[in-house]
Scaffold this motif. Structure first.
Motif, short mmCIF file in Angstrom:
data_model
loop_
_atom_site.label_atom_id
_atom_site.label_comp_id
_atom_site.label_asym_id
_atom_site.label_seq_id
_atom_site.Cartn_x
_atom_site.Cartn_y
_atom_site.Cartn_z
N LYS A 1 -39.81 -5.22 -10.72
CA LYS A 1 -39.34 -4.15 -9.84
C LYS A 1 -40.36 -3.85 -8.75
O LYS A 1 -40.00 -3.65 -7.58
CB LYS A 1 -39.06 -2.89 -10.65
N ALA A 2 -41.63 -3.84 -9.11
CA ALA A 2 -42.69 -3.58 -8.12
C ALA A 2 -42.73 -4.68 -7.07
O ALA A 2 -42.89 -4.40 -5.87
CB ALA A 2 -44.04 -3.46 -8.82
N ILE A 3 -42.55 -5.91 -7.48
CA ILE A 3 -42.55 -7.03 -6.53
C ILE A 3 -41.37 -6.90 -5.57
O ILE A 3 -41.52 -7.11 -4.36
CB ILE A 3 -42.54 -8.38 -7.28
N TRP A 4 -40.19 -6.57 -6.10
CA TRP A 4 -39.03 -6.37 -5.23
C TRP A 4 -39.29 -5.27 -4.20
O TRP A 4 -38.96 -5.42 -3.02
CB TRP A 4 -37.79 -6.01 -6.05
N ILE A 5 -39.89 -4.17 -4.64
CA ILE A 5 -40.14 -3.05 -3.73
C ILE A 5 -41.15 -3.44 -2.65
O ILE A 5 -40.98 -3.11 -1.48
CB ILE A 5 -40.58 -1.80 -4.52
N VAL A 6 -42.21 -4.16 -3.04
CA VAL A 6 -43.19 -4.61 -2.04
C VAL A 6 -42.52 -5.50 -1.01
O VAL A 6 -42.69 -5.32 0.20
CB VAL A 6 -44.37 -5.34 -2.74
#
Length: 124
Positions: free
Chosen positions: A41-46
């Protein structure tokens, strides 16, 4: 300001609003998705903030079906909760009020005149 400048401004505003809606929907779906880990999820947001349009389109292609299913499931859950709330505050039907009054009459708690008044009130 020329006419084409106004049209271009409208197009840019539309694209910006579309971007914000896309961002809101994707981030909401990311937090609703319990199958993905926090790191994914963090990678998608970045990537959503670094390459917004490309990442948004890729996310919609990869997770579009699951996104629709999670959204429909969430809507069903909200509708069920709303229906339950409405049933809890709606009160009783006239037939239920008359039945309760009939039971009170049978138990001797109220007399026939009070029963008739409650029945008239329930039917009104």
């Amino acid at each position: 300001m020329e006419f084409m400048d106004i049209i271009w401004y409208i197009v840019i505003c539309f694209a910006f609003v579309a971007y914000l809606i896309m961002l809101w929907m994707i981030i909401g779906d990311l937090f609703r998705n319990r199958e993905q880990s926090g790191w994914v999820k963090a990678i998608w947001i970045v990537f959503l903030f670094v390459f917004p349009w490309l990442t948004g389109l890729i996310y919609l292609v990869v997770h579009g079906t699951g996104m629709a299913e999670r959204s429909a499931k969430e809507a069903d859950r909200y509708k069920a909760a709303q229906d339950e709330y409405i049933r809890s505050v709606a009160g009783k039907s006239p037939a239920e009020h008359i039945s309760d009054a009939k039971q009170l009459l049978a138990e001797g708690v109220i007399d026939q005149a009070e029963f008739d008044a409650l029945k008239a009130k329930a039917l009104a």
